[in-house]
Write a protein that holds these residues in place. Structure first.
Motif, PDB file in Angstrom:
ATOM      1  N   LEU A  85       0.825  -1.200   0.000  1.00  0.00           N
ATOM      2  CA  LEU A  85       0.000   0.000   0.000  1.00  0.00           C
ATOM      3  C   LEU A  85       0.864   1.257   0.000  1.00  0.00           C
ATOM      4  CD1 LEU A  85      -2.797   1.264   0.119  1.00  0.00           C
ATOM      5  CD2 LEU A  85      -2.703   1.097   2.624  1.00  0.00           C
ATOM      6  N   THR A  86       1.963   1.208   0.747  1.00  0.00           N
ATOM      7  CA  THR A  86       2.870   2.362   0.782  1.00  0.00           C
ATOM      8  C   THR A  86       3.490   2.603  -0.586  1.00  0.00           C
ATOM      9  OG1 THR A  86       3.377   1.999   3.114  1.00  0.00           O
ATOM     10  CG2 THR A  86       4.948   3.315   1.844  1.00  0.00           C
ATOM     11  N   VAL A  87       3.863   1.533  -1.267  1.00  0.00           N
ATOM     12  CA  VAL A  87       4.414   1.684  -2.622  1.00  0.00           C
ATOM     13  C   VAL A  87       3.391   2.361  -3.526  1.00  0.00           C
ATOM     14  CG1 VAL A  87       5.290   0.489  -4.669  1.00  0.00           C
ATOM     15  CG2 VAL A  87       5.927  -0.319  -2.386  1.00  0.00           C
ATOM     16  N   TYR A  88       2.155   1.882  -3.475  1.00  0.00           N
ATOM     17  CA  TYR A  88       1.100   2.464  -4.315  1.00  0.00           C
ATOM     18  C   TYR A  88       0.779   3.901  -3.906  1.00  0.00           C
ATOM     19  CZ  TYR A  88       0.089  -2.037  -6.508  1.00  0.00           C
ATOM     20  OH  TYR A  88       0.172  -3.206  -7.224  1.00  0.00           O
ATOM     21  N   ARG A  89       0.958   4.207  -2.636  1.00  0.00           N
ATOM     22  CA  ARG A  89       0.696   5.572  -2.177  1.00  0.00           C
ATOM     23  C   ARG A  89       1.692   6.546  -2.803  1.00  0.00           C
ATOM     24  NH1 ARG A  89       1.019   4.819   3.156  1.00  0.00           N
ATOM     25  NH2 ARG A  89      -1.163   4.192   3.276  1.00  0.00           N
ATOM     26  N   HIS A  90       2.921   6.097  -2.952  1.00  0.00           N
ATOM     27  CA  HIS A  90       3.950   6.949  -3.566  1.00  0.00           C
ATOM     28  C   HIS A  90       3.909   6.894  -5.088  1.00  0.00           C
ATOM     29  CE1 HIS A  90       6.390   8.229  -0.062  1.00  0.00           C
ATOM     30  NE2 HIS A  90       5.888   7.130   0.497  1.00  0.00           N
ATOM     31  N   PHE A  91       3.575   5.721  -5.616  1.00  0.00           N
ATOM     32  CA  PHE A  91       3.571   5.529  -7.063  1.00  0.00           C
ATOM     33  C   PHE A  91       2.272   4.829  -7.455  1.00  0.00           C
ATOM     34  CE2 PHE A  91       7.989   5.461  -5.629  1.00  0.00           C
ATOM     35  CZ  PHE A  91       8.516   6.499  -6.387  1.00  0.00           C
ATOM     36  N   PRO A  92       1.268   5.598  -7.844  1.00  0.00           N
ATOM     37  CA  PRO A  92      -0.059   5.020  -8.098  1.00  0.00           C
ATOM     38  C   PRO A  92      -0.125   4.073  -9.286  1.00  0.00           C
ATOM     39  CG  PRO A  92       0.022   7.336  -8.734  1.00  0.00           C
ATOM     40  CD  PRO A  92       1.277   7.057  -7.990  1.00  0.00           C
ATOM     41  N   ASP A  93       0.842   4.140 -10.197  1.00  0.00           N
ATOM     42  CA  ASP A  93       0.833   3.214 -11.324  1.00  0.00           C
ATOM     43  C   ASP A  93       2.259   2.815 -11.692  1.00  0.00           C
ATOM     44  OD1 ASP A  93       1.926   5.209 -13.197  1.00  0.00           O
ATOM     45  OD2 ASP A  93      -0.059   6.124 -13.087  1.00  0.00           O
ATOM     46  N   GLU A  94       2.361   1.795 -12.520  1.00  0.00           N
ATOM     47  CA  GLU A  94       3.663   1.239 -12.885  1.00  0.00           C
ATOM     48  C   GLU A  94       4.520   2.252 -13.636  1.00  0.00           C
ATOM     49  OE1 GLU A  94       3.784  -1.740 -16.046  1.00  0.00           O
ATOM     50  OE2 GLU A  94       4.946  -3.026 -14.704  1.00  0.00           O
ATOM     51  N   SER A  95       3.868   3.069 -14.474  1.00  0.00           N
ATOM     52  CA  SER A  95       4.627   4.041 -15.259  1.00  0.00           C
ATOM     53  C   SER A  95       5.338   5.051 -14.366  1.00  0.00           C
ATOM     54  CB  SER A  95       3.693   4.770 -16.234  1.00  0.00           C
ATOM     55  OG  SER A  95       3.199   3.875 -17.212  1.00  0.00           O
ATOM     56  N   ALA A  96       4.663   5.509 -13.319  1.00  0.00           N
ATOM     57  CA  ALA A  96       5.265   6.486 -12.408  1.00  0.00           C
ATOM     58  C   ALA A  96       6.461   5.871 -11.688  1.00  0.00           C
ATOM     59  CB  ALA A  96       4.225   6.962 -11.401  1.00  0.00           C
ATOM     60  N   LEU A  97       6.325   4.627 -11.252  1.00  0.00           N
ATOM     61  CA  LEU A  97       7.421   3.957 -10.562  1.00  0.00           C
ATOM     62  C   LEU A  97       8.594   3.710 -11.509  1.00  0.00           C
ATOM     63  CD1 LEU A  97       8.675   2.542  -8.159  1.00  0.00           C
ATOM     64  CD2 LEU A  97       7.353   0.487  -8.718  1.00  0.00           C
ATOM     65  N   PHE A  98       8.298   3.264 -12.717  1.00  0.00           N
ATOM     66  CA  PHE A  98       9.365   2.972 -13.666  1.00  0.00           C
ATOM     67  C   PHE A  98      10.095   4.245 -14.073  1.00  0.00           C
ATOM     68  CE2 PHE A  98      11.765   0.969 -16.880  1.00  0.00           C
ATOM     69  CZ  PHE A  98      11.613  -0.399 -16.752  1.00  0.00           C
ATOM     70  N   ALA A  99       9.345   5.347 -14.231  1.00  0.00           N
ATOM     71  CA  ALA A  99       9.969   6.621 -14.597  1.00  0.00           C
ATOM     72  C   ALA A  99      10.923   7.084 -13.500  1.00  0.00           C
ATOM     73  CB  ALA A  99       8.896   7.675 -14.856  1.00  0.00           C
ATOM     74  N   ALA A 100      10.505   6.953 -12.244  1.00  0.00           N
ATOM     75  CA  ALA A 100      11.365   7.341 -11.131  1.00  0.00           C
ATOM     76  C   ALA A 100      12.586   6.443 -11.051  1.00  0.00           C
ATOM     77  CB  ALA A 100      10.574   7.280  -9.818  1.00  0.00           C
ATOM     78  N   CYS A 101      12.386   5.151 -11.264  1.00  0.00           N
ATOM     79  CA  CYS A 101      13.481   4.181 -11.244  1.00  0.00           C
ATOM     80  C   CYS A 101      14.483   4.492 -12.355  1.00  0.00           C
ATOM     81  CB  CYS A 101      12.912   2.776 -11.414  1.00  0.00           C
ATOM     82  SG  CYS A 101      14.156   1.470 -11.616  1.00  0.00           S
ATOM     83  N   SER A 102      13.976   4.710 -13.563  1.00  0.00           N
ATOM     84  CA  SER A 102      14.837   5.000 -14.705  1.00  0.00           C
ATOM     85  C   SER A 102      15.612   6.292 -14.489  1.00  0.00           C
ATOM     86  CB  SER A 102      13.979   5.110 -15.982  1.00  0.00           C
ATOM     87  OG  SER A 102      14.766   5.438 -17.098  1.00  0.00           O
ATOM     88  N   GLY A 103      14.913   7.324 -14.001  1.00  0.00           N
ATOM     89  CA  GLY A 103      15.574   8.604 -13.758  1.00  0.00           C
ATOM     90  C   GLY A 103      16.676   8.492 -12.721  1.00  0.00           C
ATOM     91  N   HIS A 104      16.419   7.702 -11.677  1.00  0.00           N
ATOM     92  CA  HIS A 104      17.422   7.534 -10.621  1.00  0.00           C
ATOM     93  C   HIS A 104      18.642   6.799 -11.155  1.00  0.00           C
ATOM     94  CE1 HIS A 104      19.058   7.113  -6.621  1.00  0.00           C
ATOM     95  NE2 HIS A 104      19.122   5.799  -6.757  1.00  0.00           N
ATOM     96  N   TRP A 105      18.414   5.723 -11.923  1.00  0.00           N
ATOM     97  CA  TRP A 105      19.553   4.964 -12.462  1.00  0.00           C
ATOM     98  C   TRP A 105      20.364   5.832 -13.413  1.00  0.00           C
ATOM     99  CZ3 TRP A 105      21.132   3.187 -17.325  1.00  0.00           C
ATOM    100  CH2 TRP A 105      22.185   2.257 -17.287  1.00  0.00           C
ATOM    101  N   LEU A 106      19.686   6.543 -14.305  1.00  0.00           N
ATOM    102  CA  LEU A 106      20.385   7.376 -15.278  1.00  0.00           C
ATOM    103  C   LEU A 106      21.171   8.495 -14.606  1.00  0.00           C
ATOM    104  CD1 LEU A 106      17.653   7.652 -18.057  1.00  0.00           C
ATOM    105  CD2 LEU A 106      19.842   6.454 -18.225  1.00  0.00           C
ATOM    106  N   SER A 107      20.657   9.000 -13.475  1.00  0.00           N
ATOM    107  CA  SER A 107      21.348  10.094 -12.779  1.00  0.00           C
ATOM    108  C   SER A 107      22.692   9.648 -12.220  1.00  0.00           C
ATOM    109  CB  SER A 107      20.475  10.644 -11.649  1.00  0.00           C
ATOM    110  OG  SER A 107      20.404   9.721 -10.560  1.00  0.00           O
ATOM    111  N   ARG A 108      22.878   8.334 -12.090  1.00  0.00           N
ATOM    112  CA  ARG A 108      24.132   7.802 -11.545  1.00  0.00           C
ATOM    113  C   ARG A 108      25.086   7.330 -12.643  1.00  0.00           C
ATOM    114  NH1 ARG A 108      22.410   3.650  -6.880  1.00  0.00           N
ATOM    115  NH2 ARG A 108      21.291   2.727  -8.655  1.00  0.00           N
ATOM    116  N   GLN A 109      24.694   7.514 -13.905  1.00  0.00           N
ATOM    117  CA  GLN A 109      25.535   7.103 -15.021  1.00  0.00           C
ATOM    118  C   GLN A 109      26.205   8.316 -15.671  1.00  0.00           C
ATOM    119  OE1 GLN A 109      25.550   3.688 -15.179  1.00  0.00           O
ATOM    120  NE2 GLN A 109      24.049   3.950 -13.530  1.00  0.00           N
ATOM    121  N   GLU A 110      27.328   8.060 -16.316  1.00  0.00           N
ATOM    122  CA  GLU A 110      27.935   9.066 -17.179  1.00  0.00           C
ATOM    123  C   GLU A 110      27.331   8.854 -18.565  1.00  0.00           C
ATOM    124  OE1 GLU A 110      32.276  10.432 -19.001  1.00  0.00           O
ATOM    125  OE2 GLU A 110      32.187   8.951 -17.372  1.00  0.00           O
TER     126      GLU A 110
END
Length: 206
Positions: free
Chosen positions: A59-84
């Motif tokens: 429920l906490t995960v869904y509270r922060h990220f209501p759908d898969e796209s929002a979670l994946f976008a945050a995940c992708s952005g975080h990973w890319l921010s750590r890459q050159e």
């Protein structure tokens, strides 16, 4: 100190602390998703697994990220921010087609090697990647090819341009790097040199 100051300051502190706690929880969820995407792949990453690794409820995960796209976008952005990340704007500084292609492929292959595990799993599980993320990646890949192909004179009018562009697209692909360097054992530099020779040969035998 007035009664209003006595009541306002603690309330402000509590609000800031709550916001910080929410931010930390969100970050744990994102980092859990990044870890799972990079170890088992997006297709095998469930909300339950993310919640378990982050130490929260589903429920906490869904509270922060209501759908898969929002979670994946945050995940992708975080990973890319750590890459050159590759820098196509830097490749554009080279007017010579061969020099630009060499610089671009060297930059791309460096990025592919550094992010190989995540990139391989995301490409393998592309069917599980939200459409918006897939489209963003496709736009970036097209940008890479446009910059690399644009160094050739009259790139749009040249009769060989479509074939050359296709070969450049092949050379710039992660799967090509992985085939040449992982499966066939070439070094990054050897793979770059081979692909530059291949692209430069387009139109020379006709």
């Amino acid at each position: 100190m007035s009664d209003q100051q006595r009541t306002t300051r603690p309330r402000g502190y509590e609000m800031r602390k709550r916001a910080e706690d929410v931010g930390r929880t969100r970050q744990r969820i994102i980092e859990a998703a990044v870890h799972l995407h990079g170890t088992v792949g997006p297709a095998s990453t469930s909300i339950a697994a993310i919640a378990d690794r982050a130490g929260v409820t589903r429920l906490t995960v869904y509270r922060h990220f209501p759908d898969e796209s929002a979670l994946f976008a945050a995940c992708s952005g975080h990973w890319l921010s750590r890459q050159e990340l590759p820098r196509p704007e830097a490749w554009s500084a080279f007017d010579s087609p061969v020099e630009r292609l060499t610089a671009g492929l060297t930059d791309l292959y460096r990025f592919y090697r550094a992010g190989e595990q995540m990139l391989a799993l995301v490409i393998r599980d592309v069917h599980a990647v939200p459409q918006a993320i897939r489209e963003a990646r496709e736009r970036m890949n097209r940008r890479y090819v446009e910059v690399l192909a644009g160094a050739w004179p009259d790139a749009d009018a040249d009769a060989d341009a479509p074939v050359r562009r296709a070969v450049i697209g092949h050379a710039a692909a992660f799967t090509t790097w992985r085939s040449l360097c992982r499966e066939q054992g070439l070094t990054d530099d050897e793979a770059v040199e081979l692909m530059v020779v291949l692209v430069a040969a387009v139109g020379t035998t006709s």
